[in-house]
Design an enzyme around this catalytic site. Structure first.
Site, mmCIF file in Angstrom:
data_model
loop_
_atom_site.group_PDB
_atom_site.id
_atom_site.type_symbol
_atom_site.label_atom_id
_atom_site.label_comp_id
_atom_site.label_asym_id
_atom_site.label_seq_id
_atom_site.Cartn_x
_atom_site.Cartn_y
_atom_site.Cartn_z
ATOM 1 N N THR A 181 10.702 60.642 -73.437
ATOM 2 C CA THR A 181 11.854 59.574 -74.120
ATOM 3 C C THR A 181 11.816 57.981 -74.984
ATOM 4 O O THR A 181 11.011 57.271 -74.285
ATOM 5 C CB THR A 181 13.395 59.733 -73.481
ATOM 6 O OG1 THR A 181 14.035 60.362 -73.203
ATOM 7 C CG2 THR A 181 14.398 58.882 -74.135
ATOM 8 N N GLU B 293 15.674 62.224 -64.720
ATOM 9 C CA GLU B 293 15.851 61.393 -63.586
ATOM 10 C C GLU B 293 15.891 61.644 -61.872
ATOM 11 O O GLU B 293 16.392 61.349 -61.345
ATOM 12 C CB GLU B 293 16.856 59.839 -63.649
ATOM 13 C CG GLU B 293 16.599 59.305 -64.473
ATOM 14 C CD GLU B 293 15.200 58.643 -65.230
ATOM 15 O OE1 GLU B 293 14.668 58.477 -63.987
ATOM 16 O OE2 GLU B 293 14.887 58.492 -66.209
HETATM 17 C C1 FAD Z 1 16.805 64.162 -72.566
HETATM 18 C C2 FAD Z 1 15.733 64.381 -71.555
HETATM 19 C C3 FAD Z 1 15.134 63.195 -71.756
HETATM 20 C C4 FAD Z 1 14.498 62.796 -70.881
HETATM 21 N N1 FAD Z 1 13.775 61.971 -70.792
HETATM 22 C C5 FAD Z 1 12.191 61.718 -69.830
HETATM 23 C C6 FAD Z 1 11.450 60.800 -69.849
HETATM 24 O O1 FAD Z 1 11.281 60.090 -70.604
HETATM 25 N N2 FAD Z 1 9.833 61.101 -70.048
HETATM 26 C C7 FAD Z 1 9.715 62.153 -68.128
HETATM 27 O O2 FAD Z 1 8.519 62.297 -67.899
HETATM 28 N N3 FAD Z 1 10.740 62.938 -68.541
HETATM 29 C C8 FAD Z 1 11.744 62.640 -69.078
HETATM 30 N N4 FAD Z 1 12.331 64.601 -68.821
HETATM 31 C C9 FAD Z 1 12.324 65.631 -68.097
HETATM 32 C C10 FAD Z 1 13.290 65.005 -66.452
HETATM 33 O O3 FAD Z 1 12.358 64.231 -65.776
HETATM 34 C C11 FAD Z 1 12.748 66.629 -66.690
HETATM 35 O O4 FAD Z 1 13.596 67.981 -67.047
HETATM 36 C C12 FAD Z 1 13.488 67.553 -65.051
HETATM 37 O O5 FAD Z 1 13.125 66.124 -64.014
HETATM 38 C C13 FAD Z 1 13.978 68.678 -64.168
HETATM 39 O O6 FAD Z 1 12.383 69.051 -65.015
HETATM 40 P P1 FAD Z 1 12.324 70.336 -65.540
HETATM 41 O O7 FAD Z 1 13.068 70.093 -66.879
HETATM 42 O O8 FAD Z 1 10.838 70.839 -65.771
HETATM 43 O O9 FAD Z 1 13.378 71.273 -64.651
HETATM 44 P P2 FAD Z 1 12.792 72.307 -63.667
HETATM 45 O O10 FAD Z 1 11.794 71.300 -62.728
HETATM 46 O O11 FAD Z 1 11.485 73.684 -63.851
HETATM 47 O O12 FAD Z 1 13.899 72.845 -62.300
HETATM 48 C C14 FAD Z 1 14.617 73.782 -62.934
HETATM 49 C C15 FAD Z 1 16.196 73.605 -62.095
HETATM 50 O O13 FAD Z 1 15.718 73.837 -61.366
HETATM 51 C C16 FAD Z 1 16.011 73.837 -60.322
HETATM 52 N N5 FAD Z 1 15.372 73.221 -59.104
HETATM 53 C C17 FAD Z 1 13.560 72.625 -58.881
HETATM 54 N N6 FAD Z 1 13.308 72.923 -58.110
HETATM 55 C C18 FAD Z 1 14.104 73.281 -57.025
HETATM 56 C C19 FAD Z 1 14.536 74.214 -55.622
HETATM 57 N N7 FAD Z 1 13.532 73.530 -54.776
HETATM 58 N N8 FAD Z 1 14.910 74.590 -55.528
HETATM 59 C C20 FAD Z 1 16.930 75.006 -56.182
HETATM 60 N N9 FAD Z 1 16.447 74.295 -57.477
HETATM 61 C C21 FAD Z 1 15.542 73.701 -57.974
HETATM 62 C C22 FAD Z 1 16.705 72.057 -60.590
HETATM 63 O O14 FAD Z 1 17.250 71.343 -60.015
HETATM 64 C C23 FAD Z 1 16.434 72.765 -62.025
HETATM 65 O O15 FAD Z 1 18.285 72.686 -62.101
HETATM 66 C C24 FAD Z 1 13.432 64.140 -69.645
HETATM 67 C C25 FAD Z 1 15.130 65.304 -70.345
HETATM 68 C C26 FAD Z 1 15.596 65.260 -70.709
HETATM 69 C C27 FAD Z 1 16.831 66.621 -71.377
HETATM 70 C C1 COA Z 2 10.821 66.366 -55.711
HETATM 71 C C2 COA Z 2 9.974 64.677 -55.612
HETATM 72 C C3 COA Z 2 10.685 63.739 -54.538
HETATM 73 C C4 COA Z 2 9.125 65.052 -54.575
HETATM 74 O O1 COA Z 2 8.554 66.039 -53.780
HETATM 75 P P1 COA Z 2 6.841 66.773 -53.156
HETATM 76 O O2 COA Z 2 6.187 66.924 -53.853
HETATM 77 O O3 COA Z 2 7.793 67.505 -51.988
HETATM 78 O O4 COA Z 2 6.692 65.527 -52.164
HETATM 79 P P2 COA Z 2 6.694 64.481 -50.776
HETATM 80 O O5 COA Z 2 7.646 64.593 -51.269
HETATM 81 O O6 COA Z 2 6.252 65.912 -50.301
HETATM 82 O O7 COA Z 2 5.370 63.435 -50.820
HETATM 83 C C5 COA Z 2 4.675 63.408 -51.531
HETATM 84 C C6 COA Z 2 3.941 62.365 -50.951
HETATM 85 O O8 COA Z 2 4.940 61.655 -51.553
HETATM 86 C C7 COA Z 2 5.640 60.383 -51.102
HETATM 87 N N1 COA Z 2 6.424 59.274 -51.380
HETATM 88 C C8 COA Z 2 7.318 60.521 -52.054
HETATM 89 N N2 COA Z 2 8.922 60.065 -52.043
HETATM 90 C C9 COA Z 2 7.925 58.551 -52.289
HETATM 91 C C10 COA Z 2 8.948 56.980 -53.118
HETATM 92 N N3 COA Z 2 10.196 57.428 -53.285
HETATM 93 N N4 COA Z 2 8.378 56.513 -53.025
HETATM 94 C C11 COA Z 2 6.130 56.265 -51.846
HETATM 95 N N5 COA Z 2 6.598 57.474 -51.897
HETATM 96 C C12 COA Z 2 6.133 58.427 -51.745
HETATM 97 C C13 COA Z 2 5.466 60.499 -49.500
HETATM 98 O O9 COA Z 2 5.481 59.369 -48.575
HETATM 99 C C14 COA Z 2 4.522 62.029 -49.539
HETATM 100 O O10 COA Z 2 3.358 60.747 -48.687
HETATM 101 P P3 COA Z 2 2.412 61.360 -48.181
HETATM 102 O O11 COA Z 2 1.673 62.820 -48.218
HETATM 103 O O12 COA Z 2 0.897 60.442 -48.456
HETATM 104 O O13 COA Z 2 2.936 61.664 -47.304
HETATM 105 C C15 COA Z 2 9.311 64.489 -56.988
HETATM 106 O O14 COA Z 2 8.729 65.358 -57.361
HETATM 107 C C16 COA Z 2 10.415 64.054 -57.806
HETATM 108 O O15 COA Z 2 10.655 62.800 -57.478
HETATM 109 N N6 COA Z 2 10.541 64.661 -58.873
HETATM 110 C C17 COA Z 2 11.302 64.969 -59.777
HETATM 111 C C18 COA Z 2 11.334 63.898 -60.430
HETATM 112 C C19 COA Z 2 11.375 63.077 -61.820
HETATM 113 O O16 COA Z 2 12.808 62.170 -60.578
HETATM 114 N N7 COA Z 2 11.557 63.139 -63.002
HETATM 115 C C20 COA Z 2 11.869 62.048 -63.714
HETATM 116 C C21 COA Z 2 11.186 61.874 -65.364
HETATM 117 S S1 COA Z 2 12.168 60.401 -66.342
#
Ligand code: FAD
Ligand code: COA
Ligand code: FAD
Ligand code: COA
Lengths: 544, 544
Positions: free
Chosen positions: A300, A521
């Site tokens: 974004t 997020e």
């Molecule tokens: C408008 C918009 C703006 C964005 N801006 C940014 C940005 O600026 N930078 C950036 O890096 N990203 C950005 N994102 C990406 C966003 O962070 C991801 O879309 C989000 O993290 C989800 O990842 P994904 O789309 O790959 O869904 P996936 O990871 O493929 O997940 C698909 C679905 O499965 C669910 N799911 C995932 N894991 C599990 C599990 N273990 N068990 C059950 N359900 C599960 C999820 O909750 C979701 O409902 C943006 C997305 C949108 C739509």
């Molecule tokens: C799902 C998620 C929490 C990590 O899950 P995971 O792959 O199972 O990772 P783990 O929780 O096992 O953590 C891996 C390591 O990171 C560390 N870690 C996890 N959360 C942390 C945090 N908030 N701050 C610092 N370290 C962290 C863990 O302690 C672990 O450390 P170690 O391997 O040295 O023991 C992460 O991938 C996530 O936040 N996904 C969503 C992505 C997102 O928000 N995208 C938005 C883009 S706009």
């Protein structure tokens, strides 16, 4: 009295949640650690538990708010009722999973009586009537914060609202002057420490407060045009403050704080969103540079941004998973519009195209492909020392983004609530104002309670984060507020009848904007199943 | 066994609803009639009761469906669990309003055990796994109807889906050949009696069945491009069949059935939507004409339409309320695009502009202003004799629209469910398919149960309507299915993660399309509070 009733409900709910957490912790642990594989065997429970725990935490914060006055107390009671009704619905028929049978507090007459009082439709109707007269709920802010809030509210009211519909309906760029003026108002350095040119004290409870307050006001104006401008500098500056070298802090933080450099975050890839540890984009050392190849998506503001926060794999050994990732700052020129390309002065190119979306328009979210794109080694966040530590920095930084997103949700809800209350007061159906009907009032009362809870919990999470903890709370308030925003905007739209579906009515935009909040997020399910429940269970295990 | 368990749940829920209906009927009656003013004093209860009763009715229909096989029985049990959980959530803390304390069935161990079985996450997960392998739920249609369904499914799959995204994203017109081909397939005369050129037997249980089946399939392709084409001819032809003169039937019905004349419905006005009886547009007799003045709004397909079904006030005495209204057929040329104007050959003009909307695009919904627009007196539906009876004809006709809308909702849900199941099977998160997670499976299982219930209930309502009753059931299934479609499309979108928010993914369209369903054809609250509850309470009163 009112508040005591709320307390009875909240503490009974707390017992239920704690009991179920203990139960699940016992069955999902291996060698004193929580095993996510074991948790995943009971995903529905884990999800419900994390979601319920987030609401209980919100309700607990409301108890303090409730002490400030009569209306506050009634909002607190109403929210306690919402929270407990949600919990009861999750539990229903699944009491065994929750280990509930023995819970005296929840099963006792004390709770039942209190719950009845909180669910009383007369309470909710009166609340609805009262709050829709002003639509401004009693604030818990101190004088200084109230002033900050007032300043940004004015800006949102006069400047942001004026362009919001145009930008949304034309998928246009955010007007430059909005950004420039917000920069002048200090909007981009609110939680950057003073020593780096920002406004935060550094390691203080207040550090994130103004960011939350300002975000809410700007999001009330428009999520796409203003409220989300702060997200990216928040995330990048958190990583730089936490992990950058002194030189990097000097170089970038003051310019970010001043709004001279816009930021983007490039973490997500087409095949990896929630699973950040799996990402594939590579940055391979070659001389003094790193050479980047692969595709990032959903970046974004990536066009307008001067700095992209890029998470990439520096260690080609994929078995290292998250330990092979490093964080970079990619410097680039700012581009308007929906597509752009750029050649690095060091060689290689980026090519980007915006993905059309339902809402959240203005900043544009780009798919960016990197082709042998060269970044100087000096742009590894934290330098050599932090190679392979990118994931940790990124995760830590996401907490800011999540808290900020909760505040965005609150702002959108507040806007929708105001629109609904105003419309309901003006619209006549079957000869009387829509706002005079019990069902409408109940809806408005519930909206107000939910908004107050979301706001209160976001303030509290800001304090915790400022004090150096609160990672889980940031995810909790994010998860709770974003789902709540879907409900509030939906009901606000419904109150508008057919007009709610018309693009000329702002409430239609609130509805589609709100929908993205539970996706990005940290998607709702992922926060519940990978952040919140994990911490709750591990804490329970550690506590014995 | 499975089905017995479902029966236990459904009959307990039935008792709860009937008990509360009796309680409310007693307190909301005056002189043996239900007083809407008194009902309005307990709107939240009345709304919840109507909504719950609709779900109980759906669950009752599922009991028959459940007898057809093992999967059907499990879908039935799962839906019974959904229904009862929804009811429990409405009741929680409000047991007194519902007069519940004495209900032995609901409070007994029999219900508790059955409810636990229905809410069992293992049941839902297995169901989710099973249904996502095929995504086509077992059908209850006979061979003939299955063939009809197959034909329209093919059309939707090949012809409708091919243009759906284009039309939606460009707010374009529906391509003419789609309409022509559907006309050739008989799509516009499905419930017009054979004697008038259609395909229905007339007063038979089967009359509305094909309309429902075809609507669902076309809506599965696209709500805007195809699934809603049938709504307006359904409404107008119902009114003509029920109230038109022989000459009018001759003149219009065969042409409507053949798809030679497209239809629009002009009831709603800017100030009157739910409150149809309040409308202001006047049609005043002048010589052999009626002269129309005023503004109608939200007239969908009003541009393309050759016939507008116009409800207007022929008696200027507003105190006559709904008794001063009459129904007209306004003949006009067909216009493409988003605005048009037309001068009547008899004098006066109409001017129209489409209202931009979030979804439901293709047909365009117009605000139309009438200026001294002249219609021949021969176009009063039913002639002189039916002057002042327009409201009744309109209401009767809406029942068709509501049933048809329920089928639209089912089609949109089915499309969203298929998209979600397919995507979850293909997408990998954290190394395994998304469909392998318990939470995803539970979601898919719940979707399937809800879709099966919506479909089954719509078939049943079609039979009732065909047999001459079922007005309330048409509103019930409409209210239930449309709300359900909001949830199903939301979850389907969420399963897509970020891509769900991208306009290139059809699921994003399903989501915005679904949102309109609870607003039009009788807003959800209005069906609950002005149609369903009224009938339930009056029946209870009449039964003593
Ligand atoms: C408008 C918009 C703006 C964005 N801006 C940014 C940005 O600026 N930078 C950036 O890096 N990203 C950005 N994102 C990406 C966003 O962070 C991801 O879309 C989000 O993290 C989800 O990842 P994904 O789309 O790959 O869904 P996936 O990871 O493929 O997940 C698909 C679905 O499965 C669910 N799911 C995932 N894991 C599990 C599990 N273990 N068990 C059950 N359900 C599960 C999820 O909750 C979701 O409902 C943006 C997305 C949108 C739509
Ligand atoms: C799902 C998620 C929490 C990590 O899950 P995971 O792959 O199972 O990772 P783990 O929780 O096992 O953590 C891996 C390591 O990171 C560390 N870690 C996890 N959360 C942390 C945090 N908030 N701050 C610092 N370290 C962290 C863990 O302690 C672990 O450390 P170690 O391997 O040295 O023991 C992460 O991938 C996530 O936040 N996904 C969503 C992505 C997102 O928000 N995208 C938005 C883009 S706009
Ligand atoms: C895309 C679209 C297409 C449409 N197509 C057509 C068409 O072709 N022809 C046509 O005539 N109309 C059409 N409509 C209009 C539609 O039928 C109306 O929007 C609908 O009936 C609601 O009326 P309203 O918009 O005036 O809302 P209002 O009647 O103002 O209602 C506003 C809100 O108040 C609620 N409410 C109403 N009464 C009460 C009460 N007593 N107690 C509590 N709450 C109450 C409603 O449920 C709603 O949530 C269309 C609408 C849309 C959005
Ligand atoms: C709300 C609504 C049901 C009527 O409510 P109301 O104004 O309170 O009207 P009442 O229920 O009191 O009915 C008025 C009369 O119509 C009659 N009537 C009501 N529903 C009827 C029906 N389905 N068929 C025939 N007559 C009907 C009543 O019996 C009553 O007759 P009476 O005055 O001769 O005794 C109606 O305005 C409605 O359906 N609104 C939604 C509009 C809609 O669906 N628009 C979609 C446009 S696409």
């Amino acid at each position: 009295m009112t508040l005591d009733t709320a307390r009875t409900i909240v503490s009974a709910a707390r017992e239920v949640v704690d009991g179920a957490v203990a139960r699940l912790a016992a069955s999902a642990s291996k060698d004193g650690r929580i095993s996510i594989e074991l948790v995943d065997r009971e995903q529905q429970l884990a999800y419900d538990l994390a979601s319920a725990a987030s609401r209980v935490a919100a309700a607990e914060q409301m108890l303090d708010y409730g002490e400030k006055g009569g209306l506050q107390a009634r909002l607190t009671l109403a929210f306690a009722g919402e929270m407990a009704a949600d919990l009861a619905a999750r539990l229903a028929g699944r009491e065994d999973d929750w280990d509930l049978s023995a819970d005296a507090a929840w099963n006792g007459e004390g709770f039942a009586t209190a719950f009845r009082a909180a669910r009383d439709t007369a309470l909710l109707e009166e609340l609805g009537e009262e709050v829709s007269r002003t639509t401004e709920l009693p604030s818990a802010l101190n004088e200084e914060m109230s002033m900050v809030r007032g300043t940004f509210r004015d800006f949102a009211e006069t400047r942001v609202k004026a362009v919001a519909e145009h930008v949304h309906r034309n998928d246009a760029d955010i007007p430059d002057d909005i950004i420039t003026e917000l920069a002048e108002m200090g909007c981009f350095g609110l939680s950057i420490p003073e020593e780096h040119g920002g406004f935060a004290e550094g390691h203080s409870e207040n550090d994130f407060m103004s960011m939350v307050v300002v975000t809410e006001e700007l999001s009330r104006g428009s999520l796409g045009v203003a409220g989300s401008l702060i997200t990216r500098p928040e995330i990048l500056s958190k990583a730089l403050v936490g992990g950058g070298t002194e030189e990097q802090k000097e170089r970038w933080l003051p310019a970010i704080a001043a709004g001279e450099l816009m930021c983007g975050v490039a973490v997500t890839e087409p095949d990896y969103g929630s699973d950040v540890a799996g990402i594939k984009v590579q940055a391979i050392k070659d001389g003094d540079d790193y050479v980047v190849n692969g595709v990032k998506t959903w970046c974004t503001f990536g066009g307008k941004a001067n700095l992209l926060m890029l998470l990439a794999r520096t260690d080609p050994d994929r078995s290292k998973a998250h330990k092979g990732l490093s964080l970079f700052v990619v410097e680039k020129p700012s581009f308007p519009g929906h597509s752009w390309e750029y050649e690095s002065p060091l060689g290689g190119r980026m090519e980007a195209k915006a993905i059309p979306t339902l809402g959240y328009r203005g900043m544009h979210s780009f798919e960016i492909s990197f082709e042998d794109y060269r970044i100087p080694a000096a742009n590894v966040v934290g330098g050599e020392e932090k190679l392979g530590k990118g994931f940790y920095l990124q995760m830590d930084a996401f907490a800011n983004g999540r808290l900020q997103t909760a505040a965005r949700a609150t702002g959108v809800m507040q806007a929708a609530f105001e629109a609904a209350a105003t419309y309901a007061g003006e619209r006549h159906v079957f000869g009387v104002p829509l706002a005079s009907y019990g069902l409408t009032r109940t809806k408005l009362g519930r909206m107000a309670a939910i908004i107050a809870a979301s706001r209160t919990f976001s303030y509290r999470s800001a304090q915790l984060l400022g004090a150096g903890s609160g990672q889980m709370e940031a995810s909790m308030v994010k998860a709770f507020s974003c789902l709540a925003a879907e409900w509030v905007t939906r009901e606000a739209m419904q109150i508008h009848g057919g007009f709610g579906y018309a693009e000329e009515y702002a409430v239609s935009r609130y509805f589609v904007d709100a929908r993205v909040l539970s996706i990005f997020e940290g998607a709702d399910e992922v926060l519940a199943l990978r952040v919140i429940i994990r911490k709750l269970l591990q804490d329970a295990l550690d506590a014995g």
